[in-house]
Motif scaffolding. Structure first.
Motif, PDB file in Angstrom:
ATOM      1  N   ASN A  16      15.063  -7.204  52.725  1.00 17.19           N
ATOM      2  CA  ASN A  16      15.788  -7.327  51.460  1.00 17.19           C
ATOM      3  C   ASN A  16      16.739  -6.166  51.229  1.00 17.19           C
ATOM      4  O   ASN A  16      17.848  -6.350  50.711  1.00 17.19           O
ATOM      5  N   ALA A  17      16.339  -4.961  51.627  1.00 13.23           N
ATOM      6  CA  ALA A  17      17.229  -3.806  51.482  1.00 13.23           C
ATOM      7  C   ALA A  17      18.505  -4.040  52.281  1.00 13.23           C
ATOM      8  O   ALA A  17      19.610  -3.768  51.817  1.00 13.23           O
ATOM      9  N   MET A  18      18.344  -4.590  53.476  1.00 15.56           N
ATOM     10  CA  MET A  18      19.502  -4.849  54.327  1.00 15.56           C
ATOM     11  C   MET A  18      20.392  -5.926  53.734  1.00 15.56           C
ATOM     12  O   MET A  18      21.610  -5.834  53.770  1.00 15.56           O
ATOM     13  N   MET A  19      19.753  -6.959  53.181  1.00 15.11           N
ATOM     14  CA  MET A  19      20.556  -8.059  52.640  1.00 15.11           C
ATOM     15  C   MET A  19      21.353  -7.602  51.434  1.00 15.11           C
ATOM     16  O   MET A  19      22.513  -7.977  51.266  1.00 15.11           O
ATOM     17  N   GLU A  20      20.727  -6.772  50.602  1.00 13.54           N
ATOM     18  CA  GLU A  20      21.457  -6.266  49.442  1.00 13.54           C
ATOM     19  C   GLU A  20      22.620  -5.395  49.877  1.00 13.54           C
ATOM     20  O   GLU A  20      23.703  -5.438  49.310  1.00 13.54           O
ATOM     21  N   LYS A  21      22.374  -4.616  50.916  1.00 12.74           N
ATOM     22  CA  LYS A  21      23.423  -3.747  51.426  1.00 12.74           C
ATOM     23  C   LYS A  21      24.592  -4.572  51.958  1.00 12.74           C
ATOM     24  O   LYS A  21      25.750  -4.190  51.828  1.00 12.74           O
ATOM     25  N   ALA A  22      24.251  -5.724  52.548  1.00 13.18           N
ATOM     26  CA  ALA A  22      25.306  -6.583  53.094  1.00 13.18           C
ATOM     27  C   ALA A  22      25.964  -7.426  52.005  1.00 13.18           C
ATOM     28  O   ALA A  22      26.836  -8.241  52.296  1.00 13.18           O
ATOM     29  N   GLY A  23      25.522  -7.253  50.767  1.00 15.93           N
ATOM     30  CA  GLY A  23      26.163  -7.961  49.673  1.00 15.93           C
ATOM     31  C   GLY A  23      25.492  -9.264  49.285  1.00 15.93           C
ATOM     32  O   GLY A  23      25.869  -9.876  48.295  1.00 15.93           O
ATOM     33  N   ALA A  24      24.494  -9.686  50.058  1.00 16.97           N
ATOM     34  CA  ALA A  24      23.793 -10.918  49.701  1.00 16.97           C
ATOM     35  C   ALA A  24      22.700 -10.583  48.685  1.00 16.97           C
ATOM     36  O   ALA A  24      22.297  -9.434  48.548  1.00 16.97           O
ATOM     37  N   SER A  25      22.246 -11.598  47.966  1.00 14.15           N
ATOM     38  CA  SER A  25      21.152 -11.330  47.041  1.00 14.15           C
ATOM     39  C   SER A  25      19.836 -11.382  47.827  1.00 14.15           C
ATOM     40  O   SER A  25      19.735 -12.036  48.861  1.00 14.15           O
ATOM     41  N   SER A  26      18.827 -10.660  47.319  1.00 14.63           N
ATOM     42  CA  SER A  26      17.566 -10.586  48.059  1.00 14.63           C
ATOM     43  C   SER A  26      16.802 -11.899  47.917  1.00 14.63           C
ATOM     44  O   SER A  26      17.034 -12.675  46.997  1.00 14.63           O
ATOM     45  N   LEU A  27      15.915 -12.128  48.860  1.00 25.20           N
ATOM     46  CA  LEU A  27      15.123 -13.360  48.855  1.00 25.20           C
ATOM     47  C   LEU A  27      13.684 -13.041  48.448  1.00 25.20           C
ATOM     48  O   LEU A  27      13.128 -12.018  48.847  1.00 25.20           O
ATOM     49  N   PRO A  28      13.065 -13.928  47.655  1.00 25.16           N
ATOM     50  CA  PRO A  28      11.720 -13.645  47.131  1.00 25.16           C
ATOM     51  C   PRO A  28      10.620 -14.004  48.131  1.00 25.16           C
ATOM     52  O   PRO A  28       9.716 -14.757  47.806  1.00 25.16           O
ATOM     53  N   PHE A  29      10.680 -13.436  49.358  1.00 24.17           N
ATOM     54  CA  PHE A  29       9.708 -13.798  50.403  1.00 24.17           C
ATOM     55  C   PHE A  29       8.274 -13.742  49.886  1.00 24.17           C
ATOM     56  O   PHE A  29       7.470 -14.613  50.146  1.00 24.17           O
ATOM     57  N   LEU A  30       7.956 -12.648  49.184  1.00 26.31           N
ATOM     58  CA  LEU A  30       6.573 -12.457  48.761  1.00 26.31           C
ATOM     59  C   LEU A  30       6.419 -12.461  47.247  1.00 26.31           C
ATOM     60  O   LEU A  30       5.321 -12.300  46.733  1.00 26.31           O
ATOM     61  N   SER A  31       7.535 -12.645  46.509  1.00 24.95           N
ATOM     62  CA  SER A  31       7.425 -12.552  45.058  1.00 24.95           C
ATOM     63  C   SER A  31       7.531 -13.899  44.361  1.00 24.95           C
ATOM     64  O   SER A  31       7.279 -14.003  43.175  1.00 24.95           O
ATOM     65  N   ASP A  32       7.872 -14.945  45.105  1.00 22.71           N
ATOM     66  CA  ASP A  32       7.894 -16.282  44.523  1.00 22.71           C
ATOM     67  C   ASP A  32       6.676 -17.043  45.060  1.00 22.71           C
ATOM     68  O   ASP A  32       6.303 -16.891  46.215  1.00 22.71           O
ATOM     69  N   GLU A  33       6.070 -17.869  44.209  1.00 33.17           N
ATOM     70  CA  GLU A  33       4.794 -18.477  44.606  1.00 33.17           C
ATOM     71  C   GLU A  33       4.917 -19.364  45.844  1.00 33.17           C
ATOM     72  O   GLU A  33       4.115 -19.269  46.772  1.00 33.17           O
ATOM     73  N   THR A  34       5.912 -20.223  45.870  1.00 32.53           N
ATOM     74  CA  THR A  34       6.060 -21.123  47.025  1.00 32.53           C
ATOM     75  C   THR A  34       6.498 -20.343  48.252  1.00 32.53           C
ATOM     76  O   THR A  34       5.954 -20.530  49.347  1.00 32.53           O
ATOM     77  N   TRP A  35       7.493 -19.465  48.058  1.00 31.79           N
ATOM     78  CA  TRP A  35       7.953 -18.647  49.177  1.00 31.79           C
ATOM     79  C   TRP A  35       6.794 -17.866  49.782  1.00 31.79           C
ATOM     80  O   TRP A  35       6.660 -17.795  51.006  1.00 31.79           O
ATOM     81  N   ALA A  36       5.968 -17.270  48.954  1.00 28.84           N
ATOM     82  CA  ALA A  36       4.907 -16.379  49.452  1.00 28.84           C
ATOM     83  C   ALA A  36       3.950 -17.144  50.360  1.00 28.84           C
ATOM     84  O   ALA A  36       3.554 -16.654  51.415  1.00 28.84           O
ATOM     85  N   LEU A  37       3.598 -18.362  49.945  1.00 28.19           N
ATOM     86  CA  LEU A  37       2.651 -19.141  50.753  1.00 28.19           C
ATOM     87  C   LEU A  37       3.243 -19.432  52.133  1.00 28.19           C
ATOM     88  O   LEU A  37       2.590 -19.251  53.160  1.00 28.19           O
ATOM     89  N   TRP A  38       4.535 -19.852  52.138  1.00 27.27           N
ATOM     90  CA  TRP A  38       5.137 -20.197  53.431  1.00 27.27           C
ATOM     91  C   TRP A  38       5.431 -18.957  54.252  1.00 27.27           C
ATOM     92  O   TRP A  38       5.355 -18.981  55.483  1.00 27.27           O
TER      93      TRP A  38
END
Lengths: 280, 303
Positions: free
Chosen positions: B142-164
Motif C-alpha cells: 500500500n505504501a508503494m501504491m500511494e507513492k505511485a499515485g494510486a489509492s491503497s487497497l483494503p487487503f486486510l481492512s475490508d471484511e471480504t478482502w481480508a478473507l480472500w
C-alpha cells in the motif's frame, strides 16, 4: 491450429520464472528491509541503498529479551529430536508386531491408530491441558514432547507397518533359527533395513513439530519461560506488528537457519515428503 | 513336560512379549490423543471454567445449541468452510497445473520446485506476519501504491478482502506441498501408456484426459484430503495475519476455540466446537475415501 513446441516451451519458462519471482518477492522484501529504518521501509521498500543500510535493528532483534533466537532454536531442535526419537522408537516395535501378527485383534488395533490421522490436533489442545495437568506435566517441555509424539504416532505407525510388511518374513525366521529373540531381530535386522522410511518419517515429523505454533503456545503457556521459535516470534512481533523495524529483523533471524538447512537438504526433504504424501 | 504344553507356554510368553512391544505406543497415543478427544466429548456436555477447584456441571446439549445458534460461531464455521473449500480448490488447481509444467527433471525445474516449496518451512505463523507487513494498511504494497499515485487497497481492512487475502496467503504457503505430491504421482504414470496414446494420435489434452488424469486419481484424492484437513484447522495464519478481524470476518473455528472461547474460560463451549470440527474432519475424510473407492470400482467394472 497447434502452437509450436518451441513457443510453448518459451511460454512455460517465462510463466514459471514470473511465478518464481512472485514466490521470492516476499523473501526479498524481508531481507532488504531488515536493514532499514521505518521511514525507509515505508518510502522505498523495494530498493537497496547500501549507504543508509544499518544492522542496528538486527542487533536489537538479536538481543530482544522476549525472544532470544539461539534459545528458541535450541528448544525447537530439542523438541524435534526428542519427539522423533520417542515416536520412531515406540512405533518401530509396535509396527513390527502389528505387521508380523496378522490376527484380527491387531488389525483392529492398527485401524484404531490410523483413525488418529484424521483428528485435527490443535483443536483438542484444551482437553490435553487437563490430561497434562493430571500428569503434572502441564507447562513443561516433557508434556509438550509427549503430546507432539502422540500426534505423530498414527502416521508414523501406519507407514512403518506398510514398510515392514514388504520385508520378507524369511529374515525373521532365519534370525529365529539362529536363536535371536524378537528384540534382537527387530533392532539388529529389521530396523537397519527401515532406513529409507525412517528418514522420510523423520523429515515429515520434523517439519510438523518445527512449524507448530498452537501446541507450544497452549501447553507451554504464556507464564512459562520456555519458548520455541514460533512462540518466540509471536512474543516478539505479535504486539508490534506495525513496527516494521521489529517485524522484519525478527522474522529474518527466525527464518534464516531453517532456510539454509532446507536449501542444503532440499532433495531429501522433498523426496521424503513425496514418499509420505499420505500424511494429513 | 509334554511338547504341547511347552509350545503353549512359549506361545503365551511370545504373546506377552508382543503385547509389551505395542504398549508404549498405545499408552502415549491413547493418553494424549484418544483420552483428550473423550474429554472433549465429556466437557462439551458440561459447563466448566477450567479451574481445578470447580467440577464440570452437566448441562446436556446446551453447548451444542449455543454452537449452532450463536451468530459468532456459525460465522466462524462458514469462514472455516470457505477457507477449506476455496483454499483446497485453489491449492490443488495451482499445484496440479504447475506439476504438469515442472514435470521433467532438469535444473530449471528443480529450482522452480524449490522456490514453490520453500514457504512451507517458514511455518504459517511467520508467513502470516510477513504478509501482514506486506499487505497491511500501512504495509509495503500500500505504501508503494500511494507513492505511485494510486489509492491503497483494503487487503486486510475490508471484511471480504481480508478473507480472500487470507485464503490467498494460505494457498501461497501451502501449494508447494501439494505440488510435491502431484509430482510424485506423475512419476508413477507409465510412459508406455502416454506413448501408446500419442501413437494413436491423441493430442495433448486427450492424453491428459485419457491417461494422465485417470492414473493420477489416487494422488488427487490424497492431495485433496490432506489439503482440506490441514485447512480445516487453520489457526496460526489467522493469529498472525488478521487476528480474526476485521469485525470477526476471518475468524475460523479453530481460532474461535483457542483464542476466544478458551480465554473466556468457556471450556465446555470450546469443547463442543472441537467435537464439531473433529466430526467434520472425519466425515470429510471418509466421504472422499468412499467416493474414491466407488470411482475405483466403477473403473474396474468398465475396464
Amino acid at each position: 491450429m497447434r502452437t509450436s513446441p518451441r513457443l510453448a516451451g518459451t511460454a512455460r519458462v517465462a510463466f514459471v520464472s514470473l511465478l518464481s519471482l512472485f514466490m521470492l518477492a516476499p523473501m526479498y522484501i524481508l531481507v532488504i528491509n531488515a536493514f532499514k529504518d521505518q521511514q525507509a521501509i515505508l518510502t522505498s521498500p523495494f530498493t537497496i541503498d547500501l549507504g543508509s543500510a544499518t544492522t542496528k535493528y538486527l542487533a536489537d532483534a538479536w538481543s530482544n529479551p522476549d525472544f532470544s533466537v539461539p534459545y528458541g532454536y535450541a528448544v525447537t531442535l530439542l523438541l524435534v529430536a526428542a519427539v522423533n526419537a520417542l515416536s520412531i522408537g515406540v512405533c518401530t516395535s509396535a509396527a513390527y508386531v502389528l505387521a508380523r501378527t496378522p490376527t484380527r485383534v491387531f488389525r483392529l488395533v492398527l485401524m484404531f491408530f490410523v483413525a488418529g490421522m484424521f483428528v485435527p490436533t490443535q483443536v483438542i489442545l484444551i482437553p490435553v491441558i487437563f490430561v497434562l495437568r493430571g500428569l503434572g506435566l502441564m507447562g513443561t517441555l516433557p508434556g509438550l514432547i509427549l503430546f507432539l509424539t502422540a500426534t505423530t504416532i498414527p502416521f508414523t505407525l501406519f507407514v512403518f507397518v506398510g514398510f515392514i510388511r514388504m520385508l520378507p518374513r524369511a529374515l525373521d525366521e532365519a534370525a529365529a533359527i539362529d536363536g535371536a529373540g524378537a528384540q534382537y531381530t527387530l533392532w539388529r535386522i529389521i530396523f537397519p533395513l527401515m532406513r529409507p522410511i525412517v528418514a522420510t518419517v523423520f523429515i515429515l515429523n520434523a517439519l510438523s513439530v518445527w512449524n507448530d505454533f498452537a501446541s507450544p503456545q497452549v501447553i507451554l503457556g504464556p507464564g512459562s519461560d520456555v519458548y520455541t521459535v514460533t512462540t518466540g516470534v509471536y512474543a516478539a512481533v505479535g504486539a508490534y506488528s506495525a513496527d516494521y523495524t521489529k517485524v522484519f529483523p525478527t522474522l529474518l533471524l527466525a527464518v534464516i537457519p531453517i532456510l539454509v538447512l532446507f536449501v542444503v537438504l532440499q532433495r531429501h526433504v522433498m523426496s521424503g515428503l513425496a514418499a509420505g504424501s499420505v500424511k494429513g | 513336560m509334554t511338547r504341547k504344553a511347552w509350545a503353549g507356554r512359549r506361545g503365551r510368553s511370545q504373546a506377552a512379549t508382543r503385547a509389551g512391544m505395542v504398549v508404549p505406543a498405545v499408552m502415549i497415543y491413547v493418553g494424549l490423543l484418544v483420552v483428550p478427544v473423550g474429554y472433549a466429548v465429556y466437557y462439551s456436555l458440561t459447563d466448566y471454567n477450567g479451574f481445578p477447584s470447580q467440577t464440570p456441571e452437566f448441562t446436556g446439549l446446551d453447548n451444542y445449541r449455543e454452537v449452532f445458534s450463536s451468530t459468532d460461531i456459525t460465522a466462524a464455521m462458514v469462514v472455516t468452510g470457505i477457507v477449506a473449500a476455496a483454499g483446497a480448490a485453489l491449492v490443488n488447481v495451482a499445484a496440479l497445473g504447475l506439476a504438469l509444467l515442472l514435470r521433467q527433471t532438469n535444473r530449471f525445474n528443480t529450482f522452480g520446485r524449490i522456490v514453490m516449496f520453500y514457504p512451507h518451512v517458514l511455518s504459517a505463523l511467520v508467513v502470516g506476519f510477513l504478509w501482514q507487513a506486506l499487505l497491511g494498511p500501512q504495509g509495503v504494497v500500500n505504501a508503494m501504491m500511494e507513492k505511485a499515485g494510486a489509492s491503497s487497497l483494503p487487503f486486510l481492512s475490508d471484511e471480504t478482502w481480508a478473507l480472500w487475502t487470507m485464503i490467498f496467503v494460505i494457498a501461497w504457503a501451502l501449494f508447494g506441498v501439494q505440488l510435491v505430491i502431484y509430482l510424485a504421482g506423475l512419476q508413477t504414470i507409465s510412459p508406455d501408456l502416454v506413448e501408446a496414446a500419442r501413437i494413436d494420435g491423441a493430442g495433448r489434452w486427450q492424453v491428459f484426459r485419457a491417461v494422465t488424469w485417470p492414473s493420477l486419481a489416487p494422488t488427487v484424492t490424497v492431495a485433496i484430503i490432506t489439503s482440506c484437513l490441514s485447512l480445516l484447522k487453520t489457526y496460526d495464519v489467522v493469529v498472525s495475519l488478521t487476528g480474526g478481524g476485521p469485525a470477526g470476518s476471518t475468524k475460523t473455528l479453530a481460532y474461535n476455540i483457542l483464542a476466544v472461547s478458551f480465554p473466556e474460560r468457556r471450556v465446555g463451549l470450546a469443547s463442543a466446537q472441537a467435537v464439531v470440527l473433529v466430526v467434520a474432519a472425519a466425515v470429510l475424510a471418509f466421504t472422499v475415501l468412499a467416493l474414491r473407492r466407488r470411482a475405483e470400482e466403477g473403473a474396474e467394472s468398465v475396464g
